[in-house]
Design an enzyme around this catalytic site. Structure first.
Site, PDB file in Angstrom:
ATOM      1  N   SER A 111      61.901  71.025  74.025  1.00 28.44           N
ATOM      2  CA  SER A 111      61.120  71.382  72.859  1.00 28.44           C
ATOM      3  C   SER A 111      61.621  70.535  71.686  1.00 28.44           C
ATOM      4  CB  SER A 111      61.315  72.876  72.594  1.00 28.44           C
ATOM      5  OG  SER A 111      60.700  73.254  71.399  1.00 28.44           O
ATOM      6  N   LYS A 150      57.466  69.235  74.647  1.00 28.27           N
ATOM      7  CA  LYS A 150      56.723  70.171  73.784  1.00 28.27           C
ATOM      8  C   LYS A 150      57.007  69.786  72.340  1.00 28.27           C
ATOM      9  CE  LYS A 150      57.904  74.949  72.664  1.00 28.27           C
ATOM     10  NZ  LYS A 150      58.114  76.293  73.212  1.00 28.27           N
ATOM     11  N   LEU A 151      55.938  69.602  71.576  1.00 26.89           N
ATOM     12  CA  LEU A 151      56.105  69.261  70.161  1.00 26.89           C
ATOM     13  C   LEU A 151      55.836  70.505  69.327  1.00 26.89           C
ATOM     14  CD1 LEU A 151      54.065  65.921  69.937  1.00 26.89           C
ATOM     15  CD2 LEU A 151      56.509  66.209  70.446  1.00 26.89           C
ATOM     16  N   LYS A 152      56.700  70.756  68.386  1.00 26.77           N
ATOM     17  CA  LYS A 152      56.433  71.830  67.430  1.00 26.77           C
ATOM     18  C   LYS A 152      55.415  71.309  66.423  1.00 26.77           C
ATOM     19  CE  LYS A 152      59.217  75.094  68.778  1.00 26.77           C
ATOM     20  NZ  LYS A 152      58.743  76.448  69.080  1.00 26.77           N
ATOM     21  N   ASP A 210      53.457  73.670  70.243  1.00 27.82           N
ATOM     22  CA  ASP A 210      53.767  75.069  69.935  1.00 27.82           C
ATOM     23  C   ASP A 210      53.689  75.258  68.423  1.00 27.82           C
ATOM     24  OD1 ASP A 210      54.708  77.632  69.704  1.00 27.82           O
ATOM     25  OD2 ASP A 210      56.678  77.254  70.599  1.00 27.82           O
ATOM     26  N   ASN A 228      53.942  78.341  66.813  1.00 27.61           N
ATOM     27  CA  ASN A 228      54.679  79.515  66.309  1.00 27.61           C
ATOM     28  C   ASN A 228      53.889  80.273  65.235  1.00 27.61           C
ATOM     29  OD1 ASN A 228      57.446  77.647  67.029  1.00 27.61           O
ATOM     30  ND2 ASN A 228      57.444  79.792  67.671  1.00 27.61           N
ATOM     31  N   GLU A 230      50.575  76.469  72.405  1.00 29.31           N
ATOM     32  CA  GLU A 230      51.303  77.738  72.452  1.00 29.31           C
ATOM     33  C   GLU A 230      51.193  78.447  71.110  1.00 29.31           C
ATOM     34  OE1 GLU A 230      55.296  76.933  73.757  1.00 29.31           O
ATOM     35  OE2 GLU A 230      56.041  78.889  73.132  1.00 29.31           O
ATOM     36  N   ASP A 269      53.066  83.306  73.417  1.00 29.65           N
ATOM     37  CA  ASP A 269      54.517  83.507  73.387  1.00 29.65           C
ATOM     38  C   ASP A 269      54.754  84.802  72.599  1.00 29.65           C
ATOM     39  OD1 ASP A 269      57.226  83.502  72.665  1.00 29.65           O
ATOM     40  OD2 ASP A 269      57.296  81.435  72.004  1.00 29.65           O
ATOM     41  N   LYS A 306      59.663  85.034  77.814  1.00 24.49           N
ATOM     42  CA  LYS A 306      61.041  85.002  77.298  1.00 24.49           C
ATOM     43  C   LYS A 306      61.613  86.387  77.559  1.00 24.49           C
ATOM     44  CE  LYS A 306      60.529  81.761  73.493  1.00 24.49           C
ATOM     45  NZ  LYS A 306      60.043  81.691  72.107  1.00 24.49           N
ATOM     46  N   GLY A 339      62.566  79.577  75.674  1.00 24.67           N
ATOM     47  CA  GLY A 339      63.980  79.558  75.301  1.00 24.67           C
ATOM     48  C   GLY A 339      64.169  79.947  73.856  1.00 24.67           C
TER      49      GLY A 339
HETATM   50  O1  SMG Z   1      65.622  77.077  73.844  1.00 28.80           O
HETATM   51  O2  SMG Z   1      64.952  75.029  74.152  1.00 28.80           O
HETATM   52  C1  SMG Z   1      64.925  76.098  73.542  1.00 28.80           C
HETATM   53  C2  SMG Z   1      63.999  76.232  72.347  1.00 28.80           C
HETATM   54  C3  SMG Z   1      62.591  76.376  72.780  1.00 28.80           C
HETATM   55  O3  SMG Z   1      60.925  75.929  71.180  1.00 28.80           O
HETATM   56  C4  SMG Z   1      61.663  76.744  71.652  1.00 28.80           C
HETATM   57  N1  SMG Z   1      61.672  78.018  71.239  1.00 28.80           N
HETATM   58  O4  SMG Z   1      58.684  79.481  70.011  1.00 28.80           O
HETATM   59  O5  SMG Z   1      59.150  78.784  71.942  1.00 28.80           O
HETATM   60  C5  SMG Z   1      59.472  78.954  70.775  1.00 28.80           C
HETATM   61  C6  SMG Z   1      60.804  78.525  70.217  1.00 28.80           C
HETATM   62  C7  SMG Z   1      61.453  79.656  69.528  1.00 28.80           C
HETATM   63  C8  SMG Z   1      62.785  79.330  68.961  1.00 28.80           C
HETATM   64  S1  SMG Z   1      62.757  78.642  67.420  1.00 28.80           S
HETATM   65  C9  SMG Z   1      62.647  79.965  66.337  1.00 28.80           C
HETATM   66 MG    MG Z   2      56.975  79.392  71.351  1.00 25.14          MG
END
Ligand code: SMG
Ligand code: MG
Length: 373
Positions: free
Chosen positions: A135, A161-163, A189, A191, A214, A239, A263, A291
């Site tokens: 990620s 995966k790109l935020k 993703d 969020n 996501e 998620d 998760k 994660g």
């Molecule tokens: O554990 O590699 C990891 C991070 C994966 O992007 C990741 N987690 O929304 O999926 C998600 C984020 C939540 C953590 S950041 C607040």
């Molecule tokens: Mg997520």
């Protein structure tokens, strides 16, 4: 099994690089571990949340409080505590899935160790290796992002995966596609950063052949996701919205998602996570393991889950070096794009006392048999 001691260890581990998402910007993992000592074995678990309630409503100090006052007393009052009995004992307490997961997981770890059984075996794992995705946080520039993605691909990660967030979505995705080609398994993703009124803009992502988008909309916006799913070609993965098997069943039945990120911490533990896996498998919905930047302790347990048959997409379980210069357990290393599922008793990993000594900032007893608070 008799519970002798429950202890909380607050830890702070610096991240090798800052991790920015639409909801938070982290430079360290500041959380806590739970250690449960029983007369048969001891077990460990890692709190999935953060000091601030930015990813979910739960946060570290709140979780500690609810554990101390409401969860630990219910579990230690059980005549024969076992992982399978925890959820029912804690059900009068509403919400607090991450805090509940912590207690159930540490007890499950202890129970598996007491029976010399790997957690993966207990859960029903069918593979020894799990394909690793990574990620990638939001960066200041696209050049920086490309450099970071290129580094991960060189290391062998099989999916990127790109935020994303408003202002950092179509262009970074276009740049990564252009640079690394159509073959790259790529997903995004958000969020919860968008609303249904952004649907037209999000359709701009459809041309890039993403594996999934996501959690584009709010955690409680099931209807929004149902409507958005009708407008996008890109599959929606949920998620934050999925906190239980029942919510997973509803989201699938209503067409709110085509993929689910499981998760264990978010859904109250590995047993509920497995139920979600089973429901998804029955509906032909692919799942993968998310994660929360776990240390080796939580990551080992996530690997056990990700070895179940329905986990057909690469998970957000990366090598130790993606997160930390030094892990709390032996380092997890990438081998041909995969991580090995630990095969020792329980989670299969042990906490390295020297490392814990370096990163633990405080320890608090939540329960000791025979003593009153
Ligand atoms: O554990 O590699 C990891 C991070 C994966 O992007 C990741 N987690 O929304 O999926 C998600 C984020 C939540 C953590 S950041 C607040
Ligand atoms: Mg997520």
């Amino acid at each position: 099994m008799k519970i002798e001691l429950i202890e909380l260890v607050e830890i702070r581990l610096p991240l090798v690089r800052p991790f920015r998402t639409s909801c938070a910007s982290d430079t360290e993992r500041h959380t806590f571990l739970l250690r449960v000592v029983t007369d048969a074995a001891e077990g460990w678990a890692e709190f999935g949340g953060d000091p601030e309630p930015l990813y979910s409503a739960e946060f570290a100090v709140g979780a500690e409080r609810v554990l101390l006052d409401h969860l630990v007393p219910r579990v230690t009052a059980l005549h024969r505590p076992s992982a399978a009995r925890i959820a029912a004992a804690l059900s009068p307490v509403k919400g607090h899935h991450m805090a509940k997961a912590l207690l159930e997981t540490a007890i499950l770890d202890a129970e598996c160790r007491a029976h010399a059984m790997p957690l993966a075996t207990y859960l029903g794992a069918v593979r020894d290796r799990v394909p690793a995705g990574v990620s990638v946080g939001i960066t200041d520039t696209i050049a920086e992002l490309l450099k970071s993605v290129s580094g991960y691909l060189e290391q062998g990660y099989v999916r990127i995966k790109l935020k994303i967030e408003p202002g950092w979505d179509v262009e970074p995705v276009r740049a990564v596609r252009r640079e690394f080609g159509d073959e790259l398994a790529l997903q995004v993703d958000a969020n919860t950063a968008y609303s249904l009124t952004d649907a037209e803009h999000l359709r701009g992502l459809d041309e890039f052949g993403l594996v999934q988008i996501e959690q584009p909309l709010g955690e409680d916006d099931l209807r929004g996701h149902i409507e958005l799913a009708k407008l996008l070609r890109t599959p929606i993965c949920l998620d934050e919205s999925i906190r239980s098997a029942r919510e997973a069943a509803a989201a699938i039945a209503l067409g709110a998602c085509r993929i689910i990120n499981i998760k264990p911490s978010r859904v109250g533990g590995y047993l509920e996570a497995r139920r979600i896996h089973d429901i998804c498998a029955a509906h032909g919905i692919p799942v993968w393991c998310g994660g929360m930047l776990e240390t080796g302790i939580g990551r080992a347990q996530n690997l056990a889950l990700a070895a179940l048959p329905g986990f057909v997409l690469p998970s957000d379980i990366s090598a130790s070096s993606r997160y930390y210069a030094e892990d709390l357990t032996d380092a997890f290393e990438l081998d041909n794009g995969c991580l090995s599922v630990p095969d020792g008793p329980g989670s299969g990993v042990t906490v390295r006392p020297a490392a814990l000594g370096r990163y633990a900032v405080s320890t608090r007893k939540l329960y000791k048999r025979g003593s009153t608070r």
